[in-house]
Design a protein around this motif. Structure first.
Motif, PDB file in Angstrom:
ATOM      1  N   LEU A 323       0.846  -1.208   0.000  1.00 51.71           N
ATOM      2  CA  LEU A 323       0.000   0.000   0.000  1.00 51.71           C
ATOM      3  C   LEU A 323       0.874   1.248   0.000  1.00 51.71           C
ATOM      4  CD1 LEU A 323      -2.714  -0.762   2.701  1.00 51.71           C
ATOM      5  CD2 LEU A 323      -3.115  -0.241   0.287  1.00 51.71           C
ATOM      6  N   HIS A 324       0.406   2.294  -0.612  1.00 54.15           N
ATOM      7  CA  HIS A 324       1.073   3.609  -0.665  1.00 54.15           C
ATOM      8  C   HIS A 324       2.331   3.604  -1.542  1.00 54.15           C
ATOM      9  CE1 HIS A 324      -1.772   4.325   2.414  1.00 54.15           C
ATOM     10  NE2 HIS A 324      -1.094   3.692   3.358  1.00 54.15           N
ATOM     11  N   HIS A 325       2.574   2.522  -2.250  1.00 56.17           N
ATOM     12  CA  HIS A 325       3.705   2.519  -3.181  1.00 56.17           C
ATOM     13  C   HIS A 325       3.390   3.524  -4.301  1.00 56.17           C
ATOM     14  CE1 HIS A 325       6.533   1.008  -6.193  1.00 56.17           C
ATOM     15  NE2 HIS A 325       7.135   0.372  -5.219  1.00 56.17           N
ATOM     16  N   TRP A 330      -2.098   8.364  -8.636  1.00 60.45           N
ATOM     17  CA  TRP A 330      -2.623   8.973  -9.868  1.00 60.45           C
ATOM     18  C   TRP A 330      -1.591   9.960 -10.437  1.00 60.45           C
ATOM     19  CZ3 TRP A 330      -7.092   7.621 -12.188  1.00 60.45           C
ATOM     20  CH2 TRP A 330      -7.553   8.441 -13.223  1.00 60.45           C
ATOM     21  N   PRO A 331      -1.375   9.959 -11.760  1.00 61.40           N
ATOM     22  CA  PRO A 331      -0.398  10.905 -12.338  1.00 61.40           C
ATOM     23  C   PRO A 331      -0.836  12.354 -12.119  1.00 61.40           C
ATOM     24  CG  PRO A 331      -1.080   9.259 -13.961  1.00 61.40           C
ATOM     25  CD  PRO A 331      -1.973   9.082 -12.768  1.00 61.40           C
ATOM     26  N   GLY A 380      -6.261  -6.904  -6.764  1.00 56.41           N
ATOM     27  CA  GLY A 380      -5.496  -6.418  -5.607  1.00 56.41           C
ATOM     28  C   GLY A 380      -4.875  -5.055  -5.898  1.00 56.41           C
ATOM     29  N   SER A 381      -4.424  -4.856  -7.124  1.00 51.25           N
ATOM     30  CA  SER A 381      -3.834  -3.554  -7.481  1.00 51.25           C
ATOM     31  C   SER A 381      -4.903  -2.468  -7.511  1.00 51.25           C
ATOM     32  CB  SER A 381      -3.153  -3.633  -8.858  1.00 51.25           C
ATOM     33  OG  SER A 381      -2.156  -4.609  -8.845  1.00 51.25           O
ATOM     34  N   TYR A 382      -6.065  -2.799  -8.104  1.00 50.32           N
ATOM     35  CA  TYR A 382      -7.166  -1.824  -8.092  1.00 50.32           C
ATOM     36  C   TYR A 382      -7.460  -1.371  -6.656  1.00 50.32           C
ATOM     37  CZ  TYR A 382      -9.191  -2.585 -12.858  1.00 50.32           C
ATOM     38  OH  TYR A 382      -9.451  -2.625 -14.208  1.00 50.32           O
ATOM     39  N   PRO A 388      -7.462   9.269  -6.616  1.00 55.54           N
ATOM     40  CA  PRO A 388      -8.653   8.693  -6.032  1.00 55.54           C
ATOM     41  C   PRO A 388      -8.535   7.183  -5.862  1.00 55.54           C
ATOM     42  CG  PRO A 388      -9.004   9.019  -8.372  1.00 55.54           C
ATOM     43  CD  PRO A 388      -7.616   9.498  -8.066  1.00 55.54           C
ATOM     44  N   SER A 389      -9.145   6.717  -4.776  1.00 59.44           N
ATOM     45  CA  SER A 389      -9.161   5.261  -4.587  1.00 59.44           C
ATOM     46  C   SER A 389     -10.433   4.706  -5.239  1.00 59.44           C
ATOM     47  CB  SER A 389      -9.124   4.936  -3.104  1.00 59.44           C
ATOM     48  OG  SER A 389     -10.171   5.617  -2.479  1.00 59.44           O
ATOM     49  N   CYS A 390     -10.490   3.377  -5.342  1.00 53.82           N
ATOM     50  CA  CYS A 390     -11.665   2.747  -5.952  1.00 53.82           C
ATOM     51  C   CYS A 390     -12.681   2.423  -4.866  1.00 53.82           C
ATOM     52  CB  CYS A 390     -11.267   1.435  -6.645  1.00 53.82           C
ATOM     53  SG  CYS A 390     -10.134   1.631  -8.004  1.00 53.82           S
ATOM     54  N   GLU A 391     -13.926   2.760  -5.128  1.00 58.62           N
ATOM     55  CA  GLU A 391     -15.004   2.399  -4.198  1.00 58.62           C
ATOM     56  C   GLU A 391     -15.635   1.114  -4.712  1.00 58.62           C
ATOM     57  OE1 GLU A 391     -17.506   5.820  -3.495  1.00 58.62           O
ATOM     58  OE2 GLU A 391     -15.751   7.121  -3.750  1.00 58.62           O
TER      59      GLU A 391
END
Ligand SMILES: Nc1ncnc2c1ncn2[C@@H]1O[C@H](COP(=O)(O)OP(=O)(O)OP(=O)(O)O)[C@@H](O)[C@H]1O
Ligand SMILES: Nc1ccn([C@@H]2O[C@H](COP(=O)(O)O)[C@@H](O)[C@H]2O)c(=O)n1
Length: 417
Positions: A323-325, A330-331, A380-382, A388-391
């Protein structure tokens, strides 16, 4: 000291190294599953590019060798497995290569392999041969192949030992700029490098260059729907368009469809740069359309990054960067959507839908079906994406239920919609 990681069938990773000095008793330590008995293994790596301009050639050479190896007469049951050679002590990018597991010590297979390498790899060509000795230990003999047709020089013989598993996958620190592109310029640079090899690259660059550098989002909501193949993105995005009076866009856009097959057949570096740039083309459309109405997008940057990460990180979901890598960020120069929804369904339901649909599958989808670990790595990557994160929306219910759940999620952000 070089270390190696190979991906065995079943997506197990085996880490190993070679040592001249390890005491002989130091474990009947042989890397697990490495050498199928009775048999021999061979390994070789693609020499690293000496300059950024050379990296496209090196990546293409890797792809070509993979294809040729799959057709080479390596004997019944032979397996060609992906290998990375890396140095735990330095920051250089790992060198990709192959581990060839032969089930019999067949001289014919060895000759075929040597011939292929002599023909396609730049000199000096090194080939490692692994065998089990009578004491159960694995030894590596290193050869330099030279001259035609059979000249080779013995360079040395060393023991093969398990290597400690590094804290993160050896490819993780090198994904940015090689598979995941953090800016338009980074992806652009790759296609620039291949215009003389791939004419379509120039056409893509011309399209990208017509798009404004930093397009601004309008006042209407911009909503992305993500998910694996057959999770229901097309169904949901079309329903959302109708119920919200929105404009529906998708990546890659239809203006690049004629070049997609060309780039799908290219190595990761080029293929992912292509997909990354298509997001920038669609971003300028989003900017225009979101001044007039809500915009729904079927796949965007998260798809580009998630598939790239899952392909480049061998092994299972636990091998993904943590996580947080930075690969999950987002570019900075890409228009950011307001909401990203990830549709999830169980592997069984997804496969049922794929089969029901029955249309031809892309190469990647064949891999998806064959390899549930790949599927888990994409998802897992999504799930690790941020800002923004994925909901997440469970999309295994009826079409009506899924639409209702997605609308509910969107309305949390835009109650007046
Ligand atoms: N909620 C649902 N229940 C049952 N079947 C569904 C549901 N949603 C979609 N389907 C069916 O599953 C199949 C895949 O759906 P869809 O094409 O919308 O997925 P997709 O994510 O857009 O796939 P792709 O990424 O490959 O384009 C289609 O045949 C579709 O009719
Ligand atoms: N923004 C995107 C969109 C797609 N991809 C790649 O395409 C494949 C899925 O596309 P479908 O048309 O089948 O939905 C997927 O394998 C991604 O590799 C992408 O990279 N970026």
């Amino acid at each position: 000291e070089r270390c190696f990681v190979a991906e065995l069938p079943g997506s197990e990773l085996v880490y190993f190294t070679c040592s001249r000095s390890a005491p002989l008793g130091a474990a009947a330590l042989r890397p697990r599953g490495f050498l199928p008995p009775p048999g021999r293994c061979y390994s070789f790596c693609i020499p690293p590019a000496q300059s950024p301009r050379e990296r496209v050639r090196a990546a293409r050479l890797h792809g070509q060798l993979q294809q040729r190896l799959s057709r080479a007469p390596l004997g019944a049951g032979a397996r060609v497995l992906p290998l990375l050679s890396y140095s735990p002590a330095d920051a250089a990018a790992p060198e990709p290569g192959f581990l060839v597991q032969a089930t019999q010590a067949a001289a014919e297979a060895e000759r075929a392999l040597e011939e292929l390498l002599r023909l396609h790899l730049p000199a000096p060509v090194h080939l490692s041969v692994y065998e089990e000795a009578a004491d159960g230990q694995v030894w590596r003999t290193l050869w330099r192949l030279q001259g035609a047709p059979e000249g080779k020089e013995l360079l040395g013989r060393v023991r093969v030992l398990p290597a400690p598993e590094p804290l993160s996958h050896p490819a993780a620190a090198h994904l940015l700029g090689a598979a995941v592109f953090g800016s338009r310029e980074a992806a652009r640079g790759v296609l620039e490098e291949c215009t003389s090899l791939i004419p379509e690259a120039k056409a893509v660059l011309d399209l990208v260059d017509k798009c404004p550098k930093l397009p601004k989002k309008g006042d209407f909501p911009v909503i992305v729907i993500e998910g694996l193949d057959a999770t229901g993105k097309t169904t949901v995005t079309q329903s959302l368009r109708d119920s919200l009076g929105a404009v529906l866009l998708k990546t890659p856009p239809s203006c690049v469809s004629q070049w997609r097959k060309t780039f799908d057949d290219e190595p990761t570096l080029v293929r992912r740069a292509f997909y990354a740039l298509t997001n920038y083309i669609v971003a300028s459309e989003i900017a225009k359309e979101s001044t007039k109405s809500p915009v729904i997008i079927d796949r965007f940057w998260h798809s580009t990054a998630a598939y790239a990460i899952a392909t480049e990180i061998s092994g299972k979901v636990l091998n993904l960067p943590p996580l947080h890598h930075p690969v999950y960020c987002w570019p900075e120069d890409l228009l950011k959507p307001d909401v990203v929804i990830l549709l999830t369904v169980s592997p069984e339901e997804r496969i049922r839908r794929l089969q029901e649909r029955g249309i031809e599958k892309t190469r990647e989808e064949e891999e998806l079906e064959a390899n549930r670990f790949f599927h888990q790595k994409v998802e897992g990557s999504y799930r690790r994406m941020e800002n923004p994160s994925c909901e997440l929306v469970d999309a295994s219910g009826s079409r009506e239920q899924v639409l209702e759940d997605v609308l509910h999620q969107i309305k949390k952000h835009f109650p007046l919609l």
